[in-house]
Write a protein that holds these residues in place. Sequence first.
Motif, PDB file in Angstrom:
ATOM      1  N   GLN A 208      -7.850   3.635  -3.133  1.00  0.00           N
ATOM      2  CA  GLN A 208      -8.460   3.578  -1.805  1.00  0.00           C
ATOM      3  C   GLN A 208      -9.937   3.936  -1.839  1.00  0.00           C
ATOM      4  O   GLN A 208     -10.750   3.313  -1.154  1.00  0.00           O
ATOM      5  N   PHE A 209     -10.321   4.905  -2.643  1.00  0.00           N
ATOM      6  CA  PHE A 209     -11.700   5.399  -2.645  1.00  0.00           C
ATOM      7  C   PHE A 209     -12.693   4.322  -3.066  1.00  0.00           C
ATOM      8  O   PHE A 209     -13.812   4.266  -2.566  1.00  0.00           O
ATOM      9  N   THR A 210     -12.288   3.463  -3.989  1.00  0.00           N
ATOM     10  CA  THR A 210     -13.195   2.447  -4.530  1.00  0.00           C
ATOM     11  C   THR A 210     -12.804   1.020  -4.178  1.00  0.00           C
ATOM     12  O   THR A 210     -13.582   0.100  -4.400  1.00  0.00           O
ATOM     13  N   GLY A 211     -11.585   0.821  -3.664  1.00  0.00           N
ATOM     14  CA  GLY A 211     -11.123  -0.531  -3.390  1.00  0.00           C
ATOM     15  C   GLY A 211     -10.787  -1.312  -4.639  1.00  0.00           C
ATOM     16  O   GLY A 211     -10.630  -2.535  -4.596  1.00  0.00           O
ATOM     17  N   GLU A 212     -10.627  -0.628  -5.763  1.00  0.00           N
ATOM     18  CA  GLU A 212     -10.377  -1.299  -7.039  1.00  0.00           C
ATOM     19  C   GLU A 212      -8.890  -1.421  -7.336  1.00  0.00           C
ATOM     20  O   GLU A 212      -8.124  -0.477  -7.130  1.00  0.00           O
ATOM     21  N   GLY A 213      -8.482  -2.596  -7.845  1.00  0.00           N
ATOM     22  CA  GLY A 213      -7.151  -2.734  -8.401  1.00  0.00           C
ATOM     23  C   GLY A 213      -7.090  -1.995  -9.720  1.00  0.00           C
ATOM     24  O   GLY A 213      -7.878  -2.274 -10.625  1.00  0.00           O
ATOM     25  N   ILE A 214      -6.163  -1.039  -9.852  1.00  0.00           N
ATOM     26  CA  ILE A 214      -6.122  -0.231 -11.073  1.00  0.00           C
ATOM     27  C   ILE A 214      -4.882  -0.491 -11.917  1.00  0.00           C
ATOM     28  O   ILE A 214      -4.883  -0.206 -13.114  1.00  0.00           O
ATOM     29  N   VAL A 215      -3.816  -1.040 -11.313  1.00  0.00           N
ATOM     30  CA  VAL A 215      -2.604  -1.383 -12.059  1.00  0.00           C
ATOM     31  C   VAL A 215      -2.032  -2.662 -11.465  1.00  0.00           C
ATOM     32  O   VAL A 215      -1.923  -2.787 -10.242  1.00  0.00           O
ATOM     33  N   GLY A 216      -1.666  -3.623 -12.337  1.00  0.00           N
ATOM     34  CA  GLY A 216      -1.001  -4.814 -11.843  1.00  0.00           C
ATOM     35  C   GLY A 216      -1.828  -6.080 -11.972  1.00  0.00           C
ATOM     36  O   GLY A 216      -2.846  -6.125 -12.673  1.00  0.00           O
ATOM     37  N   LYS A 217      -1.398  -7.113 -11.280  1.00  0.00           N
ATOM     38  CA  LYS A 217      -1.998  -8.446 -11.385  1.00  0.00           C
ATOM     39  C   LYS A 217      -3.500  -8.413 -11.177  1.00  0.00           C
ATOM     40  O   LYS A 217      -4.257  -9.082 -11.893  1.00  0.00           O
ATOM     41  N   TYR A 218      -3.965  -7.659 -10.186  1.00  0.00           N
ATOM     42  CA  TYR A 218      -5.383  -7.658  -9.843  1.00  0.00           C
ATOM     43  C   TYR A 218      -6.120  -6.437 -10.386  1.00  0.00           C
ATOM     44  O   TYR A 218      -7.165  -6.055  -9.853  1.00  0.00           O
TER      45      TYR A 218
END
Length: 417
Positions: A208-218
């Motif tokens: 949430q803090f960065t809006g980054e996908g960290i695990v998974g497809k994205y």
Amino acid sequence: MIATFILLACVPIGTEEAPAQPAAAADSESGEAVTADSGETDSSDSSAQATASVNTGVPQLSGELITDGVPPPFRTRGFSTDFSRRTVEWDSILSGGPPKDGIPAVDNPEFESIAAGDEWLEEVDPVILYSHGDVSRAYPLSILIWHEIVNDEVDGQPVSITFCPLCNASIAFDRNFDGQVLDFGTTGRLRNSDLIMYDRQTETWWQQFTGEGIVGKYAGEQLRFLTSQVLSWKDFKEAYPDGEVLARPNMPRNYGYNPYVGYDSTSRPFLFRGTPDSRLAPAERVLGLTTDIDAIAYPFTVLEEAGVVHDSFGGLELAIFHKAGLASALDSSLISQGRDIGTVAVYDRQVGDQLLTFSPNEDGSFSDAETGSTWDILGEAVAGPLAGEKLTPILHFDHFWFAWAAFFPETELYNPS
């Protein structure tokens, strides 16, 4: 009190790298906002265009894609996430207590009038303002503190309004991503004490803090931030008398009450494994800005004392406003009785060919020295020669210091001297 935290914990992310290239940058020819995921322009969201055109405000991605085949060392029951793809180390992800969707997102939000909101909201109650097209909506933190995510559509714009109480992070995201509209829920996991969300379409985990996908497809991709503003219920209804406010969901929650009593003065952030940056108290509120190479934090205490701060950052001349009259959602048991932390907002102070210099007024408004016009906290001139003009808002982040410094350890700390 600890039992309450475990029930409601949200999840943060940490990084040791400098801020990254913004996910939304201005198209050099059109000046319209370009979304990071598709490269398509979005000319309908004026606030997003303003933010994009000043090239500021999007945090750093965590790192390179990890595909080492090492499975997560924790239970993943109920998830169909592709755990072979990630950008973070597994040991940085902690359980906040609840299971998947144990903190339920609001998926079919209902809204009510200002008059209906007045029946249960006090003037100092904090709300998140999001406007798009002809619609302006208020999302009370007294609801979000129990749900953390609202999946909504505002005048055709799919948006997720999010709030992580443990980091005091209120952030709005564009739900349009890779040709689809994402719906978000809570994983029950935290990173650097910040909420980790997941999308129900691919079950990618998002910081949430960065809006980054960290695990998974994205994993390694980034959501587009949308400009929002935390302000008081009083300021919202005065600026938007025809606005709408999120109605309380029909769920057994004590809306209006804070389950994290005293958390905004904690010296030990919940489920934060690092050592908080000692330059400020961990729960000191800061206003944060980033560019592709720099980050800076402005303590609320400094902004409150000054009323207005002028600064240069990211190639812009900025005016940062502070206005008293906003209750902390994380102080007392009853949110409306929380201590006054004030509203902060950031604007480009260039209007046409004039660079304006602002000063605070006793009534919470602001005046510019060049024309004598009076401005409100939302950056609109309400009286004087420039009446009707609006300052360009700058995407900014209002967070606890420990979380900001964990994500941006090289951050500059504003010093007025």
